[in-house]
Scaffold this active site. Structure first.
Site: not given
Ligand code: F6R
Length: 612
Positions: A2, A27, A74, A100-101, A487, A491, A494, A510, A607
């Site tokens: 959050c 967040r 969140w 937050n937590g 990756e 992208k 998500e 396979h 995030k």
């Molecule tokens: C995907 C994304 C997440 C972060 C992951 C780690 O686009 O952003 O997969 O890479 O949650 O986050 P950090 O780098 O902040 O530890």
């Protein structure tokens, strides 16, 4: 996960709080709320929905108070609803808390409080906090200036789990208390005012001077002063750190979305990440003091991270092994921490985290430290929690990354990891010097080459229009191209909600090739000239089964039935993901946009993942 914001000063608090929350919406965005001190009484306004809804709530406009706390949620415990939104009050409405937590032992604490006559109106773990503060405040018969702080401290001693808390109270209407444990929180120092936020960008337009709290440190704030206390409530001294980020970095500017802006910021982010580390073609890291003897004794390197950051780690594995001749394992942090990895004092462990706040990554670091390994953190956020735990911290200089989907952080991470691999290799003297020189020269060319890709994106946009309605896609590659496929696939899924898989080209037959059918989209990346023929054979296998192919390549490849070929500039294979990911980021972006989705705030995501 959050977001929290706080203000104590002489200005009307509510606009500052809501604006701060808007900047933190990445967040969490299922509910939002604020509590403001109005003539010694706490006024709470909250509801489910996005931060913007706050402006519409009855009475928000009229709030005049100059001290307040705020939260964007969140959901973890309890669905998004008005009752479950923060801030939460105690039964006597004297203490307001945002959190937050996760309070892991909240059920137990709740039962104890119920036995003491307290009742609860939400399903959250947080509501125990204001009620515990109320309980300890009432129990305390000492009447002195630390009474509220003592109640907060006694409460925190009871909590298990993670928390960043902001507390205001009608018992002390001119103050605010904040504390953290394993959740982010920063204090921005102003003149006659102070700001609090879970992330720097939320308050960057007000101040550049920040205090950072360690676990179980308390900040006791008034308008003109911030006093800090340790767990025993001894006063401690702290000084501010100045943050270089410019507040524009946290604004969208002329771009429609943060994600697009951040994709276009990559040349600058890479350039600044390289910074002076590669001037005169020498790699130097003032943060590290690795000797030849130390590096020669390393038995293994673990690279540990989550999501995109972990994908950056996968790219760098080959380079470390090739240049340093040390075995490297790349681990998902949430797996690493529970699998009893083989670690000792001869192990070097590297953690990658854009936010520096990811709970699993930090826990993995703590585990390795306990076992005697050296810990090196790579992060984008100065003063973030991970930097306070690691033996060494190295910063990428990507600037604030606001979009939930990580872009410029990834390319900066791949860049910095390549530099660290070269730095170690130069000390070890185990690698071919020509290879090292070629890599160094190519690293310096990355920003210009990313720019080249960004100059013309029409082909990718066209392809996005063709495929945005699809349900499944596959991303294929070999070697580093496999790493980039993982990756690219992340992208896409998500932000577009299209199911996709990143697969090693050679592994497809396979099993997963059973899913290839007429019209299925396959995106193949080919940048390793040693593997071109093999990669093309794998593509032919899926073309034969009716797949529609997009090829991203820096090789001269004849179009043998591909739908589209996107040419990207040549670069050393080991760092080619910095270039080949760019078209994949843009593809995901335009597909999401075509579908009319919220690119920057995809559903269910946040995030920074500060819970396990
Ligand atoms: C995907 C994304 C997440 C972060 C992951 C780690 O686009 O952003 O997969 O890479 O949650 O986050 P950090 O780098 O902040 O530890």
């Amino acid at each position: 996960m959050c977001g929290i914001v706080g203000y104590i000063g002489y200005k009307k608090a509510s606009p500052i709080l809501i604006q701060g929350l808007t900047r933190l919406e990445y967040r969490g965005y299922d509910s939002a709320g604020i509590a403001v001190m109005e003539q010694n009484k706490i006024e709470v306004k909250k509801d489910k929905g996005r931060v913007n809804n706050l402006y519409k709530l009855d009475g928000v406009e009229e709030l005049k108070g100059t001290i307040g706390i705020a939260h964007t949620r969140w959901a973890t415990h309890g669905k998004p609803s008005k009752e479950n939104s923060h801030p939460h009050l105690d039964n006597d409405e004297q203490f307001a808390v945002v959190h937050n937590g996760i309070i892991e032992n909240y059920n137990e604490l709740k039962d104890d409080l119920i036995k003491e006559g307290y009742h609860f109106i939400s399903q959250t773990d947080t509501e125990v906090v204001p009620n515990l503060i109320n309980y300890y405040y009432k129990q305390d018969k000492q009447e002195d200036s630390l009474k509220l702080l003592r109640a907060v401290k006694n409460t925190c001693m009871k909590l298990k789990g993670s928390f960043a808390l902001e507390i205001i109270s009608s018992k002390e209407p001119e103050n605010m208390i904040v504390v953290r444990k394993d959740s982010p929180l920063v204090i921005g120092k102003g003149h006659g005012e102070n700001y609090i936020a879970s992330d720097i960008p939320a308050i960057l337009s007000y101040t550049k001077d920040f205090y950072f709290l360690n676990d179980y440190e308390f900040a006791y704030l008034s308008r003109d002063e911030v006093r800090f206390y340790d767990m025993e409530l001894n006063e401690i001294k702290k000084s501010t750190k100045s943050i270089e980020w410019d507040s524009q970095g946290a604004e969208k500017g002329e771009f429609e979305h943060f994600m697009l802006k951040e994709i276009y910021e990559q040349p600058r982010a890479i350039r600044e990440t390289i910074g002076t580390r590669l001037s005169n073609l020498k790699v130097s890291f003032d943060e590290l003091n690795f000797t030849k003897e130390y590096l020669e004794n390393i038995n293994r390197i673990y690279i540990v991270a989550c999501g995109t950051a972990m994908h950056a780690g996968i790219v760098s594995k080959n380079l470390f092994e090739k240049l340093c001749k040390i075995p490297v394992e790349v681990d998902i942090a949430s797996e690493f921490r529970y699998r009893n990895p083989l670690i000792d004092e001869k192990t070097l462990t590297i953690y990658i985290s854009q936010s520096g706040e990811t709970a699993d990554t930090i826990a993995a670091l703590k585990l390795a430290k306990e076992k005697g390994a050296k810990t090196l953190a790579i992060t984008n956020v100065i003063g973030s929690s991970i930097t306070r735990e690691a033996d060494y911290s190295i910063y990428t200089h990507a600037g604030p990354e606001i979009a939930v989907a990580s872009t410029k952080a990834y390319t900066s991470q791949v860049t910095i990891l390549a530099l660290i691999a070269i730095y170690c290799a130069e000390i070890l003297e185990r690698a071919d010097m020509n290879k090292i020189e070629a890599l160094k020269a190519d690293l310096l060319k990355l920003p210009t080459k990313v720019d080249e890709i960004l100059k013309d994106t029409t082909q990718i946009k066209k392809f996005a229009k063709k495929v945005y309605k699809e349900k499944d896609m596959f991303f294929l590659g070999r070697g580093v191209d496999y790493a980039v496929s993982l990756e690219g696939s992340l992208k896409l899924k998500e932000i577009s909600y299209i199911h996709s898989e990143g697969y090693a080209s050679g592994e497809l037959k396979h099993g997963p090739i059973a899913l290839i059918d007429t019209g299925v989209t396959v995106i193949a990346t080919i940048t390793d000239k040693e593997l071109v023929e093999k990669s093309i054979s794998n593509i032919q296998e899926v073309i034969t089964r009716g797949a529609k192919i997009l090829v991203i390549t820096n090789q001269n490849i004849e179009n043998k039935g591909f739908e589209t070929i996107i040419k990207i500039p040549q670069i050393s294979t080991e760092i080619s993901p910095v270039l080949s990911i760019v078209p994949l980021q843009i593809l995901a972006y335009y597909i999401s946009k075509e579908k009319g989705l919220d690119v920057d705030k995809p559903r269910n995501l946040a995030k920074s993942v500060t819970v396990e």
